[in-house]
Each structure stands twice: as structure tokens, then as C-alpha cells.
Design an enzyme around this catalytic site. Structure first.
Site, PDB file in Angstrom:
ATOM      1  N   GLU A 137       0.846  -1.188   0.000  1.00 20.89           N
ATOM      2  CA  GLU A 137       0.000   0.000   0.000  1.00 20.89           C
ATOM      3  C   GLU A 137       0.880   1.236   0.000  1.00 20.89           C
ATOM      4  O   GLU A 137       2.069   1.175   0.321  1.00 20.89           O
ATOM      5  CB  GLU A 137      -0.894   0.044   1.245  1.00 20.89           C
ATOM      6  CG  GLU A 137      -1.898  -1.081   1.367  1.00 20.89           C
ATOM      7  CD  GLU A 137      -2.745  -0.951   2.631  1.00 20.89           C
ATOM      8  OE1 GLU A 137      -2.719   0.139   3.255  1.00 20.89           O
ATOM      9  OE2 GLU A 137      -3.423  -1.917   2.989  1.00 20.89           O
ATOM     10  N   HIS A 190      -1.594   2.431   9.139  1.00 21.65           N
ATOM     11  CA  HIS A 190      -2.587   1.388   8.896  1.00 21.65           C
ATOM     12  C   HIS A 190      -2.017   0.087   9.448  1.00 21.65           C
ATOM     13  O   HIS A 190      -1.119  -0.506   8.861  1.00 21.65           O
ATOM     14  CB  HIS A 190      -2.881   1.251   7.401  1.00 21.65           C
ATOM     15  CG  HIS A 190      -3.906   0.223   7.076  1.00 21.65           C
ATOM     16  ND1 HIS A 190      -4.074  -0.303   5.815  1.00 21.65           N
ATOM     17  CD2 HIS A 190      -4.850  -0.391   7.860  1.00 21.65           C
ATOM     18  CE1 HIS A 190      -5.049  -1.194   5.826  1.00 21.65           C
ATOM     19  NE2 HIS A 190      -5.537  -1.259   7.056  1.00 21.65           N
TER      20      HIS A 190
END
Length: 326
Positions: A137, A190
Site C-alpha cells: 500500500e 494502517h
């Protein structure tokens, strides 16, 4: 630069994405402050949750976070979804985004095309692709350049050499455009749902490392998808006076879990106005749950701050640091 002692469990290295005020981030080794044990899991007693996000006004700054759930070719091919994502971003002065999964590096510029339709002047800073094995990501900060200053050279990734973190956080340096600018640091994170028992403890170390490195900056804001409610923060919930602003408020689209949060040092970040919350996407767009889940499985979260630095010692710090953006 003289090496400083490491915390014995792990080593954190600040990896820069450009010149960082003349320092070589790869040469910086940080000590850790002690962290007091004893979970809190409660927000400041002055935090209030309005029914909707306030409008942006001249003397207030809106900072947000949004896991936009796998931004890639599928969503890029749905103009309706992209328009809704853009509408959310336009509610903020600065917003941290998670789950940019596309390998196409034109993805975020395409998102910004939607955001800036109608004359907006938003820009972004972006991390490298971060992850393990085959899943990666990118983190992104999107900000309104008419109200906030930063740049790619003022952002860096934190990497732990022991590889405790699946996705290392992305840190950005910001200040408002004002005669008395509010300066602050955002830590975009995250966590991995399967590894939070380790990652939340490591994230506490990350917070105090960034605070040490960024001294004398006192406004360190951790935000993102933590995959845990405050009562499960473990060591992250024990840093003295560092409190979550989202407590007992669901942050997923189905409104049954608190996964996302914004954490500040409630004693030092006096610019916090006491207002925080989520954006109810169903209500905002007058859509049903199925359509809401086309946008994301998370709700955007937000907190409101003063546009100018609080009075006192922090003001002197802000004046000294503001030269970094000139």
C-alpha cells in the site's frame, strides 16, 4: 551526528523522501522515552461529537483520516465513486489516506483531478509502496495549498529494522498559512489486523520516537486505521496524556466497530477545539448501505483545531519552525 542509545527491543530508522532540513534521516538514531503502564482507553472529557462535520471556516483547521479501501483500477473506473471520494476530501484542510493499493503511480493524480474540479488547489505527498510479500500500500496526505503548507521533502517513512510492522508509518510536517501558524506533525498508520498485538505496542514507540526527533514541536498527531478500539490499544494507550479522540463511536461503514482514530497529547496540543467525529457517508450522500460500501468499508474521521498556534511557549516554537517552509 553522535549515535544515541536504542531501545533494546527494536530499532527505528527515519527514512527520508528528500532533504529534511539539512539532516540525513538515515544517520539519526533515536532514544525512547519511558511509557507508563496502565490502559486508559478514554477520550478527553472535553471532546464532543457533533452530528456532522463542521464547515471549513477561516479560523479553524479540519484534519481527517480515511481508509478508502483499495484505491486502484476498479474504483478509478467508477466515476460515481471517485466523485464521492473527492467530495469527502474537499471537507478537509488536511486528510491522511490509507489503502492506496494501485501500482499505477497516476492513481493519486487522477483522484486529485476529481478533487480539484471547480477550481480547488489541493496537492498531496505520498509514501513509497510499503508492505510484505505481494501486498503493498501507499500512504497519502492530501492538503489544501491555500491554507496549509508542506511538501514531499518534509515527509518520511519510519522503518523498523526488526520488521515488527507490516506497513511502517508515514510522517508529514505541516503548518497553516497564517501570521501565527499552527505547526504540527501527522503520523499516518494502517495496522495489520492479524498483528495488532505487536504493532500497537511498537506504535507507542513510534510516537515517542517521532516526538523526540521533532522536538521542540509539541503537536504530534497520530491518525489512521488502527484496527482496534481504544480499550485495546495496549502500550499505545499508556503514553502519558496521549488520548484517542474517537471513543465509543463506530468508524466502519456498518457502524459496529471503532477501528480508526486520531490521537493527540491533550495537554500539549491546546489547539484542539474539543470537536471530533466521523462523517456518516449514508447521510452525507443520501444513499443506502450497499452504495456506501462502494465508496469504502470505513467512515472518514475528523478533528477540529485552531488555525493559529496557541499562546505561550508553543508560539515561540511555531515562529522558529516556520522558517523551515521558506
Amino acid at each position: 551526528m553522535r549515535s544515541l542509545p536504542f531501545y533494546p527491543m527494536m530499532v527505528l530508522v527515519l527514512v527520508g523522501l528528500g532533504g529534511y532540513l539539512g539532516c540525513d534521516p538515515n544517520s539519526i538514531q533515536l532514544p525512547l522515552e519511558s511509557v507508563v503502564t496502565g490502559a486508559r482507553g478514554t477520550a478527553s472529557s472535553t471532546t464532543h461529537y457533533p452530528a456532522s462535520i463542521p464547515d471549513r471556516v477561516a479560523n479553524r483547521l479540519l484534519i481527517g483520516s480515511f481508509n478508502i479501501q483499495r484505491l486502484g483500477p476498479s474504483k478509478l473506473g467508477q466515476p460515481w465513486v471517485m466523485e464521492k471520494l473527492a467530495s469527502v476530501i474537499q471537507r478537509f484542510d488536511v486528510i491522511a489516506l490509507q489503502e492506496i493499493t494501485s501500482q499505477d503511480q497516476t492513481t493519486v493524480p487522477q483522484l486529485l483531478t476529481y478533487v480539484n474540479q471547480g477550481g480547488g488547489k489541493y496537492a498531496y505527498t505520498i509514501s513509497p509502496q510499503i508492505g510484505r510479500n505481494t501486498y503493498f500500500e501507499q500512504y497519502v496526505f492530501v492538503y489544501d495549498t491555500t491554507r496549509v503548507q508542506t511538501g514531499q521533502e518534509y515527509s518520511y517513512v519510519i522503518q523498523d529494522e526488526q520488521d515488527y510492522l507490516y506497513r511502517e508509518p508515514f510522517v508529514g510536517r505541516f503548518q497553516t498559512i497564517s501570521n501565527n501558524p499552527f505547526t504540527f506533525r501527522l503520523i499516518n498508520m494502517h495496522t495489520s489486523p492479524s498483528e495488532i498485538s505487536v504493532e500497537l505496542d511498537v506504535l507507542a514507540d513510534v510516537y515517542v520516537n517521532v516526538r523526540q526527533y521533532e522536538y521542540p514541536e509539541d503537536d504530534i498527531i497520530l491518525l489512521g486505521d488502527l484496527n482496534a478500539a481504544p480499550d485495546r490499544f495496549q502500550k499505545l494507550g499508556t503514553i502519558p496524556s496521549v488520548d484517542p479522540l474517537i471513543v465509543d463511536v463506530p468508524t466502519n461503514t456498518r457502524k459496529n466497530k471503532t477501528l480508526d482514530n486520531i490521537l493527540i497529547d491533550i495537554q500539549k496540543t491546546r489547539e484542539f477545539t474539543g470537536r471530533a467525529g466521523t462523517i456518516d457517508l449514508e447521510q452525507m450522500f443520501s444513499i443506502d448501505l450497499d452504495d456506501t460500501e462502494r465508496i469504502s468499508d470505513h467512515l472518514p474521521i475528523w478533528a477540529e483545531f485552531s488555525f493559529t498556534e496557541s499562546t505561550g511557549a508553543a508560539t515561540a516554537v511555531a515562529g522558529a519552525l516556520s522558517n523551515a517552509f521558506r
